[in-house]
Design an enzyme around this catalytic site. Structure first.
Site, PDB file in Angstrom:
ATOM      1  N   GLU A 292      22.418  41.782  26.952  1.00  0.00           N
ATOM      2  CA  GLU A 292      22.140  40.541  27.664  1.00  0.00           C
ATOM      3  C   GLU A 292      20.822  40.641  28.424  1.00  0.00           C
ATOM      4  O   GLU A 292      20.552  41.680  29.035  1.00  0.00           O
ATOM      5  CB  GLU A 292      23.295  40.225  28.625  1.00  0.00           C
ATOM      6  CG  GLU A 292      24.608  40.003  27.895  1.00  0.00           C
ATOM      7  CD  GLU A 292      25.804  39.835  28.815  1.00  0.00           C
ATOM      8  OE1 GLU A 292      26.875  39.426  28.322  1.00  0.00           O
ATOM      9  OE2 GLU A 292      25.678  40.142  30.034  1.00  0.00           O
TER      10      GLU A 292
ATOM     11  N   CYS B 122      39.986  42.643  29.302  1.00  0.00           N
ATOM     12  CA  CYS B 122      40.107  44.066  29.616  1.00  0.00           C
ATOM     13  C   CYS B 122      38.761  44.643  30.034  1.00  0.00           C
ATOM     14  O   CYS B 122      37.701  44.064  29.771  1.00  0.00           O
ATOM     15  CB  CYS B 122      40.657  44.833  28.420  1.00  0.00           C
ATOM     16  SG  CYS B 122      39.765  44.550  26.880  1.00  0.00           S
TER      17      CYS B 122
ATOM     18  N   HIS C 267      27.047  34.112  29.887  1.00  0.00           N
ATOM     19  CA  HIS C 267      27.695  34.945  30.904  1.00  0.00           C
ATOM     20  C   HIS C 267      27.821  34.184  32.229  1.00  0.00           C
ATOM     21  O   HIS C 267      27.354  34.630  33.275  1.00  0.00           O
ATOM     22  CB  HIS C 267      26.927  36.243  31.106  1.00  0.00           C
ATOM     23  CG  HIS C 267      27.783  37.347  31.657  1.00  0.00           C
ATOM     24  ND1 HIS C 267      27.610  38.661  31.316  1.00  0.00           N
ATOM     25  CD2 HIS C 267      28.826  37.336  32.534  1.00  0.00           C
ATOM     26  CE1 HIS C 267      28.504  39.419  31.946  1.00  0.00           C
ATOM     27  NE2 HIS C 267      29.256  38.615  32.692  1.00  0.00           N
TER      28      HIS C 267
ATOM     29  N   SER D 203      35.009  38.676  28.897  1.00  0.00           N
ATOM     30  CA  SER D 203      35.106  39.963  29.584  1.00  0.00           C
ATOM     31  C   SER D 203      33.809  40.748  29.471  1.00  0.00           C
ATOM     32  O   SER D 203      32.937  40.654  30.333  1.00  0.00           O
ATOM     33  CB  SER D 203      36.298  40.754  29.028  1.00  0.00           C
ATOM     34  OG  SER D 203      36.506  41.931  29.763  1.00  0.00           O
ATOM     35  N   ARG D 204      33.649  41.533  28.393  1.00  0.00           N
ATOM     36  CA  ARG D 204      32.439  42.326  28.182  1.00  0.00           C
ATOM     37  C   ARG D 204      32.068  42.267  26.702  1.00  0.00           C
ATOM     38  O   ARG D 204      32.927  42.429  25.811  1.00  0.00           O
ATOM     39  CB  ARG D 204      32.647  43.781  28.607  1.00  0.00           C
ATOM     40  CG  ARG D 204      32.713  43.984  30.123  1.00  0.00           C
ATOM     41  CD  ARG D 204      31.337  43.776  30.741  1.00  0.00           C
ATOM     42  NE  ARG D 204      31.314  44.032  32.181  1.00  0.00           N
ATOM     43  CZ  ARG D 204      31.486  43.117  33.115  1.00  0.00           C
ATOM     44  NH1 ARG D 204      31.744  41.861  32.759  1.00  0.00           N
ATOM     45  NH2 ARG D 204      31.415  43.428  34.397  1.00  0.00           N
TER      46      ARG D 204
ATOM     47  N   ARG E 226      44.554  40.932  36.845  1.00  0.00           N
ATOM     48  CA  ARG E 226      44.613  39.675  37.602  1.00  0.00           C
ATOM     49  C   ARG E 226      44.182  38.482  36.759  1.00  0.00           C
ATOM     50  O   ARG E 226      44.853  37.451  36.730  1.00  0.00           O
ATOM     51  CB  ARG E 226      43.735  39.783  38.846  1.00  0.00           C
ATOM     52  CG  ARG E 226      44.218  40.787  39.880  1.00  0.00           C
ATOM     53  CD  ARG E 226      43.274  40.817  41.069  1.00  0.00           C
ATOM     54  NE  ARG E 226      43.670  41.794  42.065  1.00  0.00           N
ATOM     55  CZ  ARG E 226      43.266  43.064  42.071  1.00  0.00           C
ATOM     56  NH1 ARG E 226      42.445  43.490  41.122  1.00  0.00           N
ATOM     57  NH2 ARG E 226      43.669  43.895  43.019  1.00  0.00           N
TER      58      ARG E 226
END
Length: 324
Positions: free
Chosen positions: A270, A212, A289, A240-241, A161
């Site tokens: 984090e 992703c 973040h 994302s990550r 999305r």
């Protein structure tokens, strides 16, 4: 469940720092809200809980096995790597997430990162306030190359999305879009879109954006080899990550001018640690973040979390990520 469930929110400050009330969730049970929770506090806080709500607090398998009363976990995020979903499945605990709350906010933020790399607006604002315009002798100056996106190529790794919405924004700016995803279906209907593998994204994209999930396969995927295939003029953007990126390799690529710049909203650990190599890297933008954190997105998150709990209590849990 005949009595009202006990619902424990483990890191509520992330979702509601004071502007996003818990009213809808509080209507579903007895709710206890903790602003933040440490690992040592989890077992006691969840000892009598029926339902746990977590954003980033880690719920590992060993902990879950010590919580026989826990019946449901709902993650106030799209990513759910903070929960040992396999262990939860073995224990019969469904885990739900919030799959759609941040599509607009995160894609907008990723584009903000890209535009900042293209124009360094904040850098030029600071220069003006420090007197540079007053003394430059001309009506105009710029400290960094100014980059037009029209005609350039965006490579998106992860075309769910958020990736699709980011691609639509890129198309609106006149960019060509390459998308790498293991599920290549329903391609968008705008011109200039192509499916591609990660190698082609690395070599052809002027901007590589990561959208992703973090999995065993994707962890560290942006490594020295990937970065070596990128154009020297290219940007890397990660909303994302953090563990998708080998941070030492990225810092080296930036410091050696092997890519033009990078922006990340996430890091491997984090909050960020002082020894993170990205803190000393050239042409590196780091934000804490925050891509997901608009009030509109957080309200959607709260509402969907309440719906997840409501559906679970009705016997038909939705958005379950560990059903198989």
């Amino acid at each position: 469940m005949t009595s009202l469930p006990r619902i424990v929110i483990l890191d509520g400050a992330t979702l509601n720092p004071g502007d996003n009330p818990w009213t809808e969730i509080q209507s579903l049970g007895t709710v206890e809200v903790f602003g933040l929770s440490t690992t040592d506090e989890l077992e006691s806080r969840l000892a009598d809980a029926d339902i746990a709500i977590t954003n980033k607090v880690t719920l590992g398998g060993d902990l879950l096995r010590r919580l026989p009363g826990l019946k449901f976990i709902t993650v106030t995020a799209t990513g759910y790597d903070c929960v040992d979903v396999a262990a939860a499945r073995e224990l019969g605990i469904p885990v739900s997430n919030v799959p759609t709350y941040g599509t607009d906010s995160v894609s907008q933020f990723a584009f903000a990162q890209l535009l900042e790399l293209c124009h360094r607006v904040s850098l030029h604002d600071a220069a003006v306030r420090n007197g540079r315009w007053q003394t430059c002798g001309s009506f105009s100056f710029w400290l960094t190359p100014q980059i037009e996106l029209a005609g350039l190529t965006m490579g998106i790794i992860g075309f769910g999305r958020i990736g699709r919405r980011t691609g639509a924004l890129a198309n609106a700016f006149g960019m060509r879009v390459l998308a790498a995803d293991q599920w290549q279906h329903d391609p968008p209907d705008y011109d200039g879109f192509e499916w591609a593998d990660a190698d082609r994204v690395a070599s052809e994209a002027d901007a590589v954006l990561l959208h992703c999930n973090l999995t065993d396969e994707s962890r560290g995927m942006i490594d020295a080899s990937f970065l070596a295939r990128m154009k020297r003029s290219a940007f890397l953007i990660n909303a994302s990550r953090g563990p998708l990126v080998d941070e030492a390799a990225l810092a080296a690529a930036l410091n050696e001018d092997r890519i033009a710049g990078a922006a990340t909203d996430v890091v491997s650990i984090e909050p960020i640690r002082d020894d993170n190599p990205l803190l000393g890297a050239k042409n590196m933008l780091i934000t804490p973040h925050m891509a997901w954190s608009t009030l509109a997105a957080r309200k959607r998150m709260t509402s969907t979390t309440a719906a997840n709990i409501r559906d679970f209590l009705a016997g038909s849990p939705q958005n379950v990520v560990n059903s198989k």
